[in-house]
Design a protein around this motif. Structure first.
Motif, PDB file in Angstrom:
ATOM      1  N   VAL A  19       1.315  -1.134  -0.017  1.00 34.08           N
ATOM      2  CA  VAL A  19      -0.004  -0.137  -0.064  1.00 34.08           C
ATOM      3  C   VAL A  19       0.571   1.133   0.339  1.00 34.08           C
ATOM      4  O   VAL A  19       0.584   2.025  -0.455  1.00 34.08           O
ATOM      5  CB  VAL A  19      -0.721   0.292   0.994  1.00 34.08           C
ATOM      6  CG1 VAL A  19      -1.472   1.350   1.171  1.00 34.08           C
ATOM      7  CG2 VAL A  19      -1.874  -1.044   0.910  1.00 34.08           C
ATOM      8  N   ILE A  20       1.974   1.244   0.974  1.00 31.82           N
ATOM      9  CA  ILE A  20       2.888   2.535   1.081  1.00 31.82           C
ATOM     10  C   ILE A  20       3.743   2.730  -0.268  1.00 31.82           C
ATOM     11  O   ILE A  20       3.708   3.427  -0.854  1.00 31.82           O
ATOM     12  CB  ILE A  20       3.939   2.215   2.616  1.00 31.82           C
ATOM     13  CG1 ILE A  20       3.106   2.192   3.407  1.00 31.82           C
ATOM     14  CG2 ILE A  20       5.383   3.158   1.975  1.00 31.82           C
ATOM     15  CD1 ILE A  20       3.742   1.931   4.975  1.00 31.82           C
ATOM     16  N   THR A  21       4.355   1.782  -1.420  1.00 28.22           N
ATOM     17  CA  THR A  21       5.093   1.633  -2.221  1.00 28.22           C
ATOM     18  C   THR A  21       3.556   2.087  -3.489  1.00 28.22           C
ATOM     19  O   THR A  21       4.831   3.335  -4.079  1.00 28.22           O
ATOM     20  CB  THR A  21       5.379  -0.064  -2.061  1.00 28.22           C
ATOM     21  OG1 THR A  21       5.942  -0.397  -1.269  1.00 28.22           O
ATOM     22  CG2 THR A  21       6.243   0.880  -3.576  1.00 28.22           C
ATOM     23  N   ARG A  22       2.663   1.241  -3.617  1.00 26.07           N
ATOM     24  CA  ARG A  22       1.795   2.185  -4.192  1.00 26.07           C
ATOM     25  C   ARG A  22       1.673   3.341  -4.359  1.00 26.07           C
ATOM     26  O   ARG A  22       2.009   4.097  -5.498  1.00 26.07           O
ATOM     27  CB  ARG A  22       1.294   0.923  -4.971  1.00 26.07           C
ATOM     28  CG  ARG A  22       1.270   0.289  -5.401  1.00 26.07           C
ATOM     29  CD  ARG A  22       0.039  -1.711  -5.774  1.00 26.07           C
ATOM     30  NE  ARG A  22       0.262  -1.991  -6.106  1.00 26.07           N
ATOM     31  CZ  ARG A  22       0.738  -1.960  -7.613  1.00 26.07           C
ATOM     32  NH1 ARG A  22       0.709  -1.449  -8.756  1.00 26.07           N
ATOM     33  NH2 ARG A  22       0.831  -3.571  -8.230  1.00 26.07           N
ATOM     34  N   THR A  23       1.030   3.956  -2.918  1.00 28.91           N
ATOM     35  CA  THR A  23       1.008   5.224  -2.412  1.00 28.91           C
ATOM     36  C   THR A  23       1.872   6.011  -3.014  1.00 28.91           C
ATOM     37  O   THR A  23       2.137   6.803  -4.082  1.00 28.91           O
ATOM     38  CB  THR A  23       0.458   5.452  -1.525  1.00 28.91           C
ATOM     39  OG1 THR A  23       0.085   3.999  -1.214  1.00 28.91           O
ATOM     40  CG2 THR A  23       0.229   6.528  -1.174  1.00 28.91           C
ATOM     41  N   ALA A  24       3.476   5.742  -2.618  1.00 29.16           N
ATOM     42  CA  ALA A  24       3.892   6.897  -3.418  1.00 29.16           C
ATOM     43  C   ALA A  24       4.564   6.133  -4.593  1.00 29.16           C
ATOM     44  O   ALA A  24       4.575   7.662  -4.834  1.00 29.16           O
ATOM     45  CB  ALA A  24       5.580   6.549  -2.987  1.00 29.16           C
ATOM     46  N   PHE A  25       4.766   6.215  -5.066  1.00 26.46           N
ATOM     47  CA  PHE A  25       4.401   5.838  -6.540  1.00 26.46           C
ATOM     48  C   PHE A  25       3.534   6.456  -7.657  1.00 26.46           C
ATOM     49  O   PHE A  25       3.796   7.574  -8.725  1.00 26.46           O
ATOM     50  CB  PHE A  25       4.662   4.138  -7.085  1.00 26.46           C
ATOM     51  CG  PHE A  25       4.959   3.728  -8.535  1.00 26.46           C
ATOM     52  CD1 PHE A  25       6.154   4.723  -9.135  1.00 26.46           C
ATOM     53  CD2 PHE A  25       3.803   3.274  -9.572  1.00 26.46           C
ATOM     54  CE1 PHE A  25       6.396   4.283 -10.218  1.00 26.46           C
ATOM     55  CE2 PHE A  25       4.862   2.761 -10.807  1.00 26.46           C
ATOM     56  CZ  PHE A  25       6.029   3.416 -11.266  1.00 26.46           C
ATOM     57  N   MET A  26       2.089   6.293  -7.123  1.00 29.60           N
ATOM     58  CA  MET A  26       1.575   6.767  -7.817  1.00 29.60           C
ATOM     59  C   MET A  26       1.192   8.244  -7.265  1.00 29.60           C
ATOM     60  O   MET A  26       1.185   9.236  -8.369  1.00 29.60           O
ATOM     61  CB  MET A  26      -0.351   6.482  -7.120  1.00 29.60           C
ATOM     62  CG  MET A  26      -0.736   5.582  -7.097  1.00 29.60           C
ATOM     63  SD  MET A  26      -1.060   4.400  -5.854  1.00 29.60           S
ATOM     64  CE  MET A  26      -3.083   3.930  -7.063  1.00 29.60           C
TER      65      MET A  26
END
Ligand code: HEC
Length: 463
Positions: free
Chosen positions: A187-194
């Motif tokens: 969730v954190i990685t994807r949010t940052a990537f988004m």
């Protein structure tokens, strides 16, 4: 005799079915990730606009919203069903497994998605028509709905990789499968990537602002956001990697090429350098530079990331019980699902697959090559093309093996399941012989030959 609930195999000889799905998915990921990231950026900008009375920030949000409507929502809506179609034909039982456990979760995600679509229209078309407080609420509502869709999808994706709790196999339970040790790292990685995607695509709008001072301010805001998000994403990824199950780490150690980790650093370095450059010299930012960077993110960021994620759950396609080649490889008592390996071991695939042409159920000297082709298509093409292009072309992997050596390899390692990245593929001795003959016969793996197989399977009386 018992017949397995297998489906016909969809095989694209040039790319491999997985890559067709992958190409559609990469476009979808860029569109959807940009939108979710932008929704969070909008909430931030709208709050500042409201508190500091800066209507130009709202105008930026509105224009970025229009870009999302014509870019993300059109491309996203075209590629979203594209993923469903291609995944359903490439991996019917994988999709079936997900639907059996998560249909209501998907329905919930869809409700969030509808909220998201309503939200983006509302915040674009009601800008300057409703009072500021109401508009701010609309923007925040859009952000929550968008981020919510991601949260739900990540739960399903992590189930696909590995059910959250071992108890899921025996007790079932949506949440037992949904939340796992690595869900939140993702969730954190994807949010940052988004946020990185949103900062890159936001440059298209920022670079076209006419007021020089405001253009500089927005470009720098996006640059700062991009740098912070890229670094956060990197640490998020490192954390996610430490939460992976042992098996995934083994597959990674064995499978990921040596250049994978250095290339991660390179991608991070280039991303940070890009944003640093636009921070130092905001004037160099043009719409085309932003578009170029967005494409680079897709090719060098999303494709490797999604391929690595897909590789990590090999040889399974869903929940560590459906193999990529659609065979069920383990019992799931909670669902009343039984492993099909014992039946395959006893009878062979040709005898129990419903879509095998009638003349191939039993192998003889005449049909041996055809039988081998059918077996290779069923067993191997979800992960390898049979030619020499596309996804892990099988020719490259068996180069140097003659029929006898390949027969020993398939009859040993593959039927016993000794490879960490390939399914256990039980076959009868005759089947092992047929598949080895087919794979080592010169010319038999060409596209035209495979096309001929498709025709043979479609011919009347074939089923
Ligand atoms: C679940 C996906 C999957 C299926 C199904 C699959 N393979 Fe593989 N195979 C892989 C992966 C992944 C690799 C490793 C590729 C790499 O290291 O680049 C591999 C590697 C190989 C290799 C190289 C030796 C090795 O162990 O790494 C051979 C030979 C091979 N596969 C043959 C086959 C044959 C024949 C079939 C069908 C009977 C088959 N594979 C089915 C995923 C699969």
């Amino acid at each position: 005799m018992e017949i397995l609930g297998m489906y016909p195999t969809w095989y694209d000889p040039t790319l491999g079915s997985g890559w067709v799905l992958g190409i559609i998915a990469v476009i979808h990921v860029l569109a959807s990730h940009t939108s979710v990231g932008a929704a969070l950026v909008f909430a931030w900008l709208a709050t500042v606009a409201y508190q500091r009375k800066r209507p130009e920030l709202l105008e930026y949000v509105r224009r970025y919203g229009v870009l999302l409507l014509v870019f993300s929502y059109v491309l996203g809506s075209i590629t979203g069903p594209g993923i469903w179609f291609s995944a359903t034909v490439a991996s019917p039982r994988g999709i079936s497994a997900l639907i059996h456990s998560y249909v209501w979760v998907w329905a919930t995600e869809w409700v969030f998605f509808v909220g998201e679509v309503v939200g983006i229209y509302a915040l674009v078309y009601l800008a300057n028509k409703v009072d500021q407080k109401t508009h701010l609420n609309l923007v925040r509502y859009f952000a929550i709905a968008s981020w919510g869709t991601m949260l739900i999808i990540v739960g399903i994706l992590s189930f696909m990789m590995w059910p959250g709790q071992q108890a899921w196999y025996t007790e079932g339970g949506t949440l037992n499968g949904f939340y796992g040790p690595y869900t939140f790292g993702q969730v954190i990685t994807r949010t940052a990537f988004m946020l990185v995607c949103a900062a890159v695509v936001g440059g298209i709008i920022a670079s076209r602002i006419t007021d020089a001072a405001f253009r500089q301010e927005m470009t720098r805001k996006l640059a700062l956001l991009g740098i912070v998000a890229a670094v956060a994403g990197y640490f998020g990824l490192q954390w996610t990697l430490t939460t992976l199950p042992e098996h995934a780490r083994e597959v990674m150690a064995a499978r990921l090429p040596d250049w994978f980790v250095p290339s991660l650093w390179a991608v991070l370095g280039v991303t940070v350098a890009y944003f640093a450059l636009t921070w130092v010299a905001p004037r160099i930012l043009t719409p085309w530079l932003s578009v170029g960077m967005a494409i680079a993110v897709m090719v060098f960021g999303i494709w490797p990331e999604e391929t690595a994620r897909e590789s990590l759950r090999k040889p399974w396609v869903a929940g560590q019980y459906v193999y990529s080649n659609q065979v069920i490889g383990r019992d799931v008592p909670a669902l009343g699902v039984k492993s099909e390996l014992p039946l395959l071991q006893a009878e062979g695939m040709l005898a129990v697959h419903p879509f095998v042409p009638a003349g191939l159920r039993e192998i003889n000297d005449e049909n041996k090559l055809e039988a081998g082709r059918t077996l290779a298509t069923i067993f191997c093409t979800n992960c390898h093309t049979l030619g020499d292009t596309g996804m892990r072309p099988i020719k490259r992997y068996i180069a140097g093996m003659d029929e006898e050596a390949l027969q020993a390899y398939i009859g040993g390692a593959l039927t016993l399941g000794a490879s960490p990245h390939m399914p256990t593929m039980p076959m009868t001795e005759a089947e092992v012989g047929a598949i080895a003959k087919f794979l080592t016969s010169p010319g038999t793996q060409s596209v035209a030959e495979v096309g001929a197989l498709a025709k043979f399977q479609d011919s009347p009386g074939a089923h």
